[in-house]
Design an enzyme around this catalytic site. Structure first.
Site, PDB file in Angstrom:
ATOM      1  N   LYS A  11      53.918  33.503  56.920  1.00 40.22           N
ATOM      2  CA  LYS A  11      55.167  32.549  56.955  1.00 40.22           C
ATOM      3  C   LYS A  11      55.839  32.513  55.602  1.00 40.22           C
ATOM      4  CE  LYS A  11      53.261  29.348  53.945  1.00 40.22           C
ATOM      5  NZ  LYS A  11      53.666  29.207  52.639  1.00 40.22           N
ATOM      6  N   PRO A  96      48.864  39.827  52.103  1.00 38.62           N
ATOM      7  CA  PRO A  96      48.256  39.599  50.714  1.00 38.62           C
ATOM      8  C   PRO A  96      47.818  38.054  50.672  1.00 38.62           C
ATOM      9  CG  PRO A  96      50.161  40.508  50.573  1.00 38.62           C
ATOM     10  CD  PRO A  96      50.103  40.266  52.114  1.00 38.62           C
ATOM     11  N   GLY A 103      48.082  33.401  54.541  1.00 41.55           N
ATOM     12  CA  GLY A 103      47.337  34.360  55.233  1.00 41.55           C
ATOM     13  C   GLY A 103      46.231  33.837  55.771  1.00 41.55           C
ATOM     14  N   ASP A 138      49.013  24.260  55.983  1.00 45.61           N
ATOM     15  CA  ASP A 138      49.655  25.284  56.751  1.00 45.61           C
ATOM     16  C   ASP A 138      49.398  25.792  58.211  1.00 45.61           C
ATOM     17  OD1 ASP A 138      51.558  25.214  54.434  1.00 45.61           O
ATOM     18  OD2 ASP A 138      50.619  26.938  53.564  1.00 45.61           O
TER      19      ASP A 138
END
Ligand code: C5P
Length: 286
Positions: A11, A96, A103, A138
């Protein structure tokens, strides 16, 4: 034994505002988030008959209960009361780490979606996102994907019109990483000079107006990180010189993204930055 496969999408934060500090030590946020095509691949073996195991092709990623993907599976089985009789999670990592690209949260969300599908959808997508809130801030957004406003710690979600897909998002991850708790502390210590205009961003999304979306990008962490890492300005100057319509840091950094109208411009930007910044990628909103 059954093997499940699921994609875990990264995102970016089109807007990010930090509001008050809460009693639990976290801060309330408001953020318009957007899924991009950069992804990790998740495979889950259910019924291995062995102790739980997590494998990742990238070094430095925790491969035990500290990994959010593991926590997500634990939360899913604890909540449903089901027993997988052994589990192996394999992660092919491309997103990353310590970048603000979500991630770890994306991997956790993919585990939730895969398990929910396998067990015949015991949770609606919104109930699954609520479960995600027990895993990380998240994870709820990464569960539903697309374009959405996130509030609270990130668990209160409202879907927004999708961002136009006929553009590229260039992601550049500099070598440094910033500490999220330290950034929140810094924000507490100084008055926030400027905040995002969420109303304007929502209108821009509704109109599908890429120029207005670019104009209204704003992340309160961006100036705080840039102050300590001036190379972010260098990356932005290249974005600016080679045709990006807008750019900023995502989340608490350190990745910086640019919205670019054509693949050709995106390719030029990558060529200009690749030597100094090997972690540079061309992605799209999804
Ligand atoms: O969500 P995560 O565990 O990565 O957050 C790390 C730290 O950042 C938290 O322990 C907290 O100090 C701070 N934080 C916060 N408010 C948020 C998210 C994170 O204060 N909404």
């Amino acid at each position: 034994m059954t093997t499940l496969q699921e994609s875990a999408f990264a995102k970016i934060n089109l807007t990010l505002d930090v509001l008050d500090k809460r009693e639990d030590g976290y801060h309330d946020i408001r953020s318009i988030m957007q899924t991009i095509s950069m992804r990790d691949d998740i495979e889950i073996d259910i019924g291995t008959g062995k102790p739980w195991k997590l494998l990742c092709d990238k070094e430095g990623i925790p491969t035990d209960e500290r990994n959010l993907a593991w926590t997500a599976a634990r939360v899913f089985f604890d909540t449903t009361g089901k027993d997988p009789d052994g589990l192996e999670i394999r992660i092919v990592k491309r997103i990353p780490s310590e970048a603000g690209l979500g991630g770890g949260s994306a991997d956790a969300a993919a585990v939730l979606r895969a398990l929910n599908r396998h067990y015949g959808y015991p949770f609606s997508i919104l109930a699954l996102a609520e479960l995600g809130a027990m895993v990380g801030s998240d994870v709820p957004f990464c569960t539903i994907c697309g374009t959405a406003m996130a509030e609270g710690r990130g668990e209160r979600l409202r879907k927004l019109p999708d961002m136009p897909e006929d553009c590229c998002i260039v992601i550049c991850k500099p070598d440094f990483s910033s500490s999220t708790p330290e950034l929140y502390q810094k924000i507490d210590e100084k008055a926030i000079a400027r905040r995002p205009d969420h109303q304007a961003m929502e209108s821009a999304l509704l109109a599908g107006d890429l120029g207005k979306i670019a104009e209204n990008l704003y992340n309160v962490f961006d100036p705080v990180v840039t102050e300590d890492h001036l190379e972010v300005n260098y990356i932005k100057s290249i974005f600016n010189s080679y045709g990006a319509v807008g750019y900023q840091m995502t989340g608490s950094g350190s990745a910086v993204f640019a919205i670019v109208e054509s693949f050709e411009y995106a390719a030029v930007i990558c060529n200009m930055l690749r030597e100094n910044y090997p972690q540079i990628y061309i992605t799209k909103p999804v």
